[in-house]
Design a protein around this motif. Structure first.
Motif, PDB file in Angstrom:
ATOM      1  N   VAL A   4       9.734  -5.380  -3.405  1.00 20.61           N
ATOM      2  CA  VAL A   4       9.851  -5.306  -1.954  1.00 20.61           C
ATOM      3  C   VAL A   4      10.515  -6.532  -1.340  1.00 20.61           C
ATOM      4  O   VAL A   4      10.926  -6.507  -0.182  1.00 20.61           O
ATOM      5  CB  VAL A   4       8.461  -5.112  -1.311  1.00 20.61           C
ATOM      6  CG1 VAL A   4       7.848  -3.793  -1.736  1.00 20.61           C
ATOM      7  CG2 VAL A   4       7.529  -6.273  -1.661  1.00 20.61           C
ATOM      8  N   ALA A  51       4.075  -4.153   2.621  1.00 21.92           N
ATOM      9  CA  ALA A  51       4.190  -3.279   1.457  1.00 21.92           C
ATOM     10  C   ALA A  51       3.454  -3.870   0.257  1.00 21.92           C
ATOM     11  O   ALA A  51       2.751  -3.159  -0.474  1.00 21.92           O
ATOM     12  CB  ALA A  51       5.663  -3.064   1.118  1.00 21.92           C
ATOM     13  N   CYS A  66       4.756   1.323  -1.345  1.00 24.33           N
ATOM     14  CA  CYS A  66       5.814   0.370  -1.013  1.00 24.33           C
ATOM     15  C   CYS A  66       6.883   1.005  -0.131  1.00 24.33           C
ATOM     16  O   CYS A  66       7.278   0.454   0.905  1.00 24.33           O
ATOM     17  CB  CYS A  66       6.466  -0.163  -2.294  1.00 24.33           C
ATOM     18  SG  CYS A  66       5.508  -1.423  -3.157  1.00 24.33           S
TER      19      CYS A  66
END
Length: 378
Positions: A4, A51, A66
């Motif tokens: 992420v 996330a 995510c």
């Protein structure tokens, strides 16, 4: 640093701080203030952190948690991103009520407020009450350019993560690797955007955006007299108004149609009892358009300031790369025909224009005064 965090470039130390918090949930800070100059990636960092908090693997970037958290589509990730001049008190009240609920499917309830610096004092007080005693599984992520842009009481109850402006070569590499931009153009746009990732991406992708920026920079050499300055100011304000209209018109119409449908007034005259709600929406839309117009004008002044800083660098003989490498000829022309005090006076005039716009001075008056200050004195 995969997963992420891929879009959070040039912030290794800050990412390490956020990842450490993800790894130690028992010591979680429940209010975070993510700061950094425009383009540093505040909102990207906040979404990535959200996330990672929801992901069982600490932010793999591939799982459903995510992907939905990054787009604020996760049931337990709420994003407030205003396009108005200020954040409404009712919006923060609603978030405060939401914050009291336990997460429905994720590990945390995460509430992100972008542009937290746009809260009035009354709105900040509502938020303060919410973050002083948060539920155990709620995390607030506030984004602002600088820690001093939020109230001292909120700042004192938040953990600050200060992002920095990423190096231009890092932004250029991101444009090449993720957007397929030709390396020379990526480097030019990263410099021109002063490492603002979003602006660099727009310049690299949109030739019209580059042409509009070129038009703004031409004001430094093409305005010769008072008449030119007045016309140029009117043109620049008109461009900002048109840009704001283009960016908001379609959305405004869709929002109004949706509201009328909800109120059951899709056709015919709007009943008097419902007019206040429609009027409130229209006022919100006007404020959004005003902010967009201000942002366009502010960016134009930022671009002009970067040009004059290049001029000053040439006049000082500094061995630094120009921000506006595509305009080297114009920069050297200005450096030759003006002196350093004159260049600094023009930079000051641009700064004053920014302050006037922020203080709600009529845009046309502020821009006219600014361009008059830029014209040659000979």
């Amino acid at each position: 640093m995969p997963g992420v965090w891929a879009e959070v470039v040039g912030q290794d130390a800050q990412i390490a701080q956020l990842r450490a918090a993800v790894d130690r949930p028992v010591a979680m800070t429940h209010a975070w203030l993510i700061t950094g100059p425009p383009g540093s990636g505040r909102s990207h960092a906040a979404r990535a952190f959200a996330a990672a908090l929801q992901c069982k693997n600490g932010g793999c970037g591939e799982c459903k948690a995510c992907k939905t958290a990054l787009t604020a589509a996760h049931a337990d990730v709420t994003l407030l991103a205003t396009e108005k001049v200020t954040i409404g008190i009712d919006e923060v009240r609603d978030l405060s009520m939401l914050a009291q609920r336990a997460p429905s499917e994720g590990r945390w309830r995460v509430i992100i407020i972008e542009d937290a610096d746009r809260m009035t004092e009354r709105t900040s007080n509502v938020l303060l009450k919410a973050i002083e005693e948060p539920p155990p599984r709620t995390v607030w992520l506030l984004c602002a350019p600088h820690a001093h842009d939020v109230s001292v009481t909120i700042r004192s109850r938040s953990r600050v993560v200060a992002l920095r402006t990423p190096p231009a070569d890092v932004v250029a590499r991101l444009l090449v690797e993720r957007d397929g931009v030709e390396p020379a153009l990526a480097h030019e746009c990263a410099l021109a955007a002063q490492s603002h990732i979003g602006i660099a991406r727009r310049l690299a992708r949109d030739p019209k955006a580059r042409a509009r920026r070129d038009q703004v920079l031409a004001l430094a050499t093409e305005v010769r007299g008072v008449g030119d300055a007045v016309l140029a100011a009117a043109d620049l304000v008109k461009v900002a108004e048109d840009d704001a209209a283009a960016a908001t018109e379609e959305r405004d119409a869709a929002e109004k149609a949706e509201l009328l449908a909800v109120l059951g007034a899709e056709t015919g005259t709007i009943p008097p009892a419902l007019r206040a709600q429609v009027r409130e929406l229209e006022e919100d839309q006007k404020r959004r358009a005003t902010r967009h117009k201000r942002d366009v004008l502010d960016r134009a002044m930022t671009d002009l300031m970067s040009l004059y800083r290049d001029v000053a660098a040439v006049q000082l003989g500094a061995d630094t790369e120009l921000t506006n490498i595509a305009h080297e000829g114009r920069i050297r022309e200005l450096a030759a025909r003006t002196d350093l005090p004159g260049t600094m006076a023009r930079i000051d005039a641009l700064g004053t224009a920014k302050e006037r716009l922020a203080a709600n001075v009529h845009p046309l008056l502020a821009i006219e005064a600014m361009i008059l200050a830029l014209r040659p004195r000979n």
